[in-house]
Motif scaffolding. Sequence first.
Motif, PDB file in Angstrom:
ATOM      1  N   MET A   1       0.835  -1.203   0.000  1.00 49.16           N
ATOM      2  CA  MET A   1       0.000   0.000   0.000  1.00 49.16           C
ATOM      3  C   MET A   1       0.872   1.257   0.000  1.00 49.16           C
ATOM      4  O   MET A   1       0.704   2.177   0.794  1.00 49.16           O
ATOM      5  N   HIS A   2       1.833   1.281  -0.943  1.00 49.12           N
ATOM      6  CA  HIS A   2       2.748   2.410  -1.087  1.00 49.12           C
ATOM      7  C   HIS A   2       2.207   3.402  -2.114  1.00 49.12           C
ATOM      8  O   HIS A   2       1.485   3.023  -3.041  1.00 49.12           O
ATOM      9  N   ASN A   3       2.596   4.664  -1.972  1.00 43.43           N
ATOM     10  CA  ASN A   3       2.237   5.685  -2.948  1.00 43.43           C
ATOM     11  C   ASN A   3       3.100   5.519  -4.194  1.00 43.43           C
ATOM     12  O   ASN A   3       4.269   5.130  -4.111  1.00 43.43           O
ATOM     13  N   LEU A   4       2.518   5.858  -5.355  1.00 44.14           N
ATOM     14  CA  LEU A   4       3.145   5.519  -6.636  1.00 44.14           C
ATOM     15  C   LEU A   4       3.017   6.680  -7.618  1.00 44.14           C
ATOM     16  O   LEU A   4       1.966   7.323  -7.697  1.00 44.14           O
ATOM     17  N   LEU A   5       4.096   6.945  -8.361  1.00 48.57           N
ATOM     18  CA  LEU A   5       4.091   7.989  -9.387  1.00 48.57           C
ATOM     19  C   LEU A   5       4.632   7.442 -10.696  1.00 48.57           C
ATOM     20  O   LEU A   5       5.704   6.824 -10.729  1.00 48.57           O
ATOM     21  N   PHE A   6       3.890   7.672 -11.790  1.00 52.16           N
ATOM     22  CA  PHE A   6       4.342   7.325 -13.143  1.00 52.16           C
ATOM     23  C   PHE A   6       4.742   8.610 -13.862  1.00 52.16           C
ATOM     24  O   PHE A   6       4.008   9.606 -13.830  1.00 52.16           O
ATOM     25  N   VAL A   7       5.889   8.585 -14.529  1.00 53.38           N
ATOM     26  CA  VAL A   7       6.338   9.717 -15.340  1.00 53.38           C
ATOM     27  C   VAL A   7       6.655   9.198 -16.731  1.00 53.38           C
ATOM     28  O   VAL A   7       7.449   8.263 -16.886  1.00 53.38           O
ATOM     29  N   GLY A   8       6.042   9.795 -17.738  1.00 53.74           N
ATOM     30  CA  GLY A   8       6.303   9.329 -19.091  1.00 53.74           C
ATOM     31  C   GLY A   8       5.568  10.140 -20.140  1.00 53.74           C
ATOM     32  O   GLY A   8       4.716  10.980 -19.810  1.00 53.74           O
ATOM     33  N   PRO A   9       5.870   9.911 -21.409  1.00 53.33           N
ATOM     34  CA  PRO A   9       5.261  10.690 -22.494  1.00 53.33           C
ATOM     35  C   PRO A   9       3.792  10.329 -22.702  1.00 53.33           C
ATOM     36  O   PRO A   9       3.314   9.315 -22.195  1.00 53.33           O
ATOM     37  N   PRO A  10       3.067  11.143 -23.449  1.00 51.88           N
ATOM     38  CA  PRO A  10       1.661  10.838 -23.734  1.00 51.88           C
ATOM     39  C   PRO A  10       1.533   9.514 -24.471  1.00 51.88           C
ATOM     40  O   PRO A  10       2.360   9.173 -25.319  1.00 51.88           O
ATOM     41  N   GLY A  11       0.503   8.762 -24.158  1.00 55.46           N
ATOM     42  CA  GLY A  11       0.246   7.513 -24.858  1.00 55.46           C
ATOM     43  C   GLY A  11       1.064   6.336 -24.397  1.00 55.46           C
ATOM     44  O   GLY A  11       1.009   5.259 -25.006  1.00 55.46           O
ATOM     45  N   ALA A  12       1.825   6.504 -23.311  1.00 57.37           N
ATOM     46  CA  ALA A  12       2.659   5.397 -22.826  1.00 57.37           C
ATOM     47  C   ALA A  12       1.849   4.390 -22.018  1.00 57.37           C
ATOM     48  O   ALA A  12       2.352   3.301 -21.714  1.00 57.37           O
ATOM     49  N   GLY A  13       0.645   4.727 -21.643  1.00 56.54           N
ATOM     50  CA  GLY A  13      -0.208   3.788 -20.910  1.00 56.54           C
ATOM     51  C   GLY A  13      -0.286   4.050 -19.419  1.00 56.54           C
ATOM     52  O   GLY A  13      -0.705   3.177 -18.662  1.00 56.54           O
ATOM     53  N   LYS A  14       0.093   5.244 -18.979  1.00 52.84           N
ATOM     54  CA  LYS A  14       0.086   5.547 -17.547  1.00 52.84           C
ATOM     55  C   LYS A  14      -1.320   5.435 -16.964  1.00 52.84           C
ATOM     56  O   LYS A  14      -1.541   4.785 -15.930  1.00 52.84           O
ATOM     57  N   THR A  15      -2.276   6.054 -17.629  1.00 50.04           N
ATOM     58  CA  THR A  15      -3.653   6.028 -17.130  1.00 50.04           C
ATOM     59  C   THR A  15      -4.254   4.636 -17.236  1.00 50.04           C
ATOM     60  O   THR A  15      -4.979   4.185 -16.333  1.00 50.04           O
ATOM     61  N   MET A  16      -3.952   3.924 -18.313  1.00 54.56           N
ATOM     62  CA  MET A  16      -4.486   2.571 -18.499  1.00 54.56           C
ATOM     63  C   MET A  16      -3.991   1.632 -17.400  1.00 54.56           C
ATOM     64  O   MET A  16      -4.761   0.835 -16.855  1.00 54.56           O
ATOM     65  N   VAL A  17      -2.706   1.729 -17.076  1.00 52.77           N
ATOM     66  CA  VAL A  17      -2.159   0.870 -16.029  1.00 52.77           C
ATOM     67  C   VAL A  17      -2.769   1.234 -14.680  1.00 52.77           C
ATOM     68  O   VAL A  17      -3.177   0.359 -13.905  1.00 52.77           O
ATOM     69  N   ALA A  18      -2.841   2.525 -14.393  1.00 56.52           N
ATOM     70  CA  ALA A  18      -3.396   2.960 -13.106  1.00 56.52           C
ATOM     71  C   ALA A  18      -4.848   2.530 -12.939  1.00 56.52           C
ATOM     72  O   ALA A  18      -5.266   2.134 -11.850  1.00 56.52           O
ATOM     73  N   SER A  19      -5.614   2.567 -14.004  1.00 51.73           N
ATOM     74  CA  SER A  19      -7.028   2.209 -13.915  1.00 51.73           C
ATOM     75  C   SER A  19      -7.239   0.720 -13.645  1.00 51.73           C
ATOM     76  O   SER A  19      -8.353   0.304 -13.286  1.00 51.73           O
ATOM     77  N   ARG A  20      -6.186  -0.082 -13.808  1.00 50.03           N
ATOM     78  CA  ARG A  20      -6.284  -1.523 -13.546  1.00 50.03           C
ATOM     79  C   ARG A  20      -5.808  -1.906 -12.144  1.00 50.03           C
ATOM     80  O   ARG A  20      -5.903  -3.071 -11.760  1.00 50.03           O
ATOM     81  N   ILE A  21      -5.335  -0.944 -11.384  1.00 50.77           N
ATOM     82  CA  ILE A  21      -4.911  -1.228 -10.013  1.00 50.77           C
ATOM     83  C   ILE A  21      -6.046  -1.782  -9.154  1.00 50.77           C
ATOM     84  O   ILE A  21      -5.816  -2.689  -8.345  1.00 50.77           O
ATOM     85  N   PRO A  22      -7.284  -1.289  -9.282  1.00 47.07           N
ATOM     86  CA  PRO A  22      -8.364  -1.869  -8.465  1.00 47.07           C
ATOM     87  C   PRO A  22      -8.529  -3.374  -8.637  1.00 47.07           C
ATOM     88  O   PRO A  22      -9.003  -4.053  -7.720  1.00 47.07           O
ATOM     89  N   SER A  23      -8.115  -3.913  -9.776  1.00 43.61           N
ATOM     90  CA  SER A  23      -8.304  -5.346 -10.019  1.00 43.61           C
ATOM     91  C   SER A  23      -7.354  -6.211  -9.207  1.00 43.61           C
ATOM     92  O   SER A  23      -7.546  -7.425  -9.127  1.00 43.61           O
ATOM     93  N   ILE A  24      -6.325  -5.606  -8.591  1.00 43.93           N
ATOM     94  CA  ILE A  24      -5.406  -6.401  -7.771  1.00 43.93           C
ATOM     95  C   ILE A  24      -5.428  -5.960  -6.304  1.00 43.93           C
ATOM     96  O   ILE A  24      -4.635  -6.442  -5.499  1.00 43.93           O
ATOM     97  N   LEU A  25      -6.324  -5.044  -5.960  1.00 47.17           N
ATOM     98  CA  LEU A  25      -6.441  -4.618  -4.564  1.00 47.17           C
ATOM     99  C   LEU A  25      -7.057  -5.725  -3.719  1.00 47.17           C
ATOM    100  O   LEU A  25      -7.904  -6.480  -4.206  1.00 47.17           O
ATOM    101  N   PRO A  26      -6.676  -5.838  -2.470  1.00 48.69           N
ATOM    102  CA  PRO A  26      -7.267  -6.867  -1.597  1.00 48.69           C
ATOM    103  C   PRO A  26      -8.709  -6.512  -1.256  1.00 48.69           C
ATOM    104  O   PRO A  26      -9.092  -5.335  -1.303  1.00 48.69           O
ATOM    105  N   PRO A  27      -9.537  -7.508  -0.916  1.00 45.40           N
ATOM    106  CA  PRO A  27     -10.924  -7.212  -0.524  1.00 45.40           C
ATOM    107  C   PRO A  27     -10.970  -6.442   0.797  1.00 45.40           C
ATOM    108  O   PRO A  27     -10.040  -6.500   1.599  1.00 45.40           O
ATOM    109  N   LEU A  28     -12.041  -5.719   1.007  1.00 47.81           N
ATOM    110  CA  LEU A  28     -12.227  -4.957   2.241  1.00 47.81           C
ATOM    111  C   LEU A  28     -12.563  -5.882   3.398  1.00 47.81           C
ATOM    112  O   LEU A  28     -13.340  -6.823   3.246  1.00 47.81           O
TER     113      LEU A  28
END
Length: 509
Positions: A213-240
Amino acid sequence: MYSRVATATIRGIQSVPVCVEADVSDGMPVFEMVGFLASEVKEARERVRTALRNVGCALPPRRITVNFMPADIRKSGAGFDLPIAVAVLAAMGRLPHAVLDDVLIVGEIGLNGVVQPVHGVLPMVAEAKERGIRRCIVPRANRKEAALVSGMLVCGVENIGEVMRLLEDASWEKYAAEEYNIEETQPAVLPDFSEIHGQRLMKRACEVAVTGMHNLLFVGPPGAGKTMVASRIPSILPPLAEAERMELSKIYSVKGMLAGENGLLTQRPFRAPHHTVSVQGLTGGGRIPQPGEISLAHKGVLFLDELPEFARETVEALRQPLEEGAVHLVRLGGSYVYPADFMLVAAMNPCPCGYYPDMQKCRCTQTAIHRYLERISQPILDRIDICVEAPALTFGELTGQQKEETSAAIQKRVAVAQDIQRERYRKEGFSYNSQIPATKIREYCALDKKQEQYMEEIYGKLQLTARSYHKLLRVARTLADMDGGDRICDRHLEEAICYRSFDRKFWER
């Protein structure tokens, strides 16, 4: 005659019990309400007077006094309408007094006598149960929400007429007969990591970040997939956990976002506010204080896309919540505390055009690049555990047929490593490596003499602060847990250093 009704108000996400007293006596005709009231509560006088007249219960030409206890707490919200109406009717002799004992009443009233839904019913009912109250009357639209509190007899009403019949006949079972089937919400279909081609470093960083549960920063050019990867983080989060579900559901109840759910929230939230969000919208507040985006992301992820585009003061407002896991607001009417234990995930371009350091594409001046990156202060960077580059995809990676790992496979590894953490910290007040306090770093992130000498060199070379050094060790502890090791090894330190040293590529040129 005198009567009293139990109700509640919301302060932060906590319910504060309130007693509504009513007295109807001889004297000059007047309807007076006292008890440190907000304007919307004062206006309830006219709503209640008109609503009672429209249902055939006109108020008599007598002196009516309504008091709200305790008097030193500001009462706000529209949920006092129904308690006022019931208290006045009981003081007039239209309702029996005895039936009002051990009952919580909440609801707003329209001029036609219809009972309207209100916010914050879940924490109100939960707190009432802790006080020993076992029955509650709420708007029918809030009935499902109130029924989430087990052991509470919930009666949902549509209008004042139903309330009067319910209390006159004590027909609790009649109005509570149609029980809602309290089921867990069905998990939504989430975007999967198998849909992401290439970007192995970003995927690895996501797995490490979620594991501890660490804070995370992506740095990269447009279209590299930063938003796409971040939007998939919920799929690996543990259940509440059960306690987390209740706490999170209370926040959404206060915000008025729990309506329509079949049960408590079961998925960790993923909030992605637009970069135009205000400080108040992010942290919470307002004339009537409400939770902000970081509280809605409690126990989940707050994703800030295009981080430098956010107003500087908005980003800087994250400093204290990131450290304390809560938002403390002080207003004229009192102080409020909102939970804000979230995982920060951010994404940004390295320059205004997005292509630095590729000077074949980048057209930004050094001054423009420097000004752009300076929007993110060093104190904020210090609070980010993992920083990785998102390189542009090659044509082969984009069109490749290689089968990518699924989120389910990643989540299994995350669950194993998190079980190790929970077992290690079972006697502590935290569960994840990112939450290890500075006083416990030496105990849980122990290094041998050779490793300490190595870290002394790194500390000076990277010009680390005490905070960033501790975060580096926490990430190394997570990497060791992912390998199933009891101690931090050299390779864990080296990988953690890579995550902390990458930002120097852009912020120290």
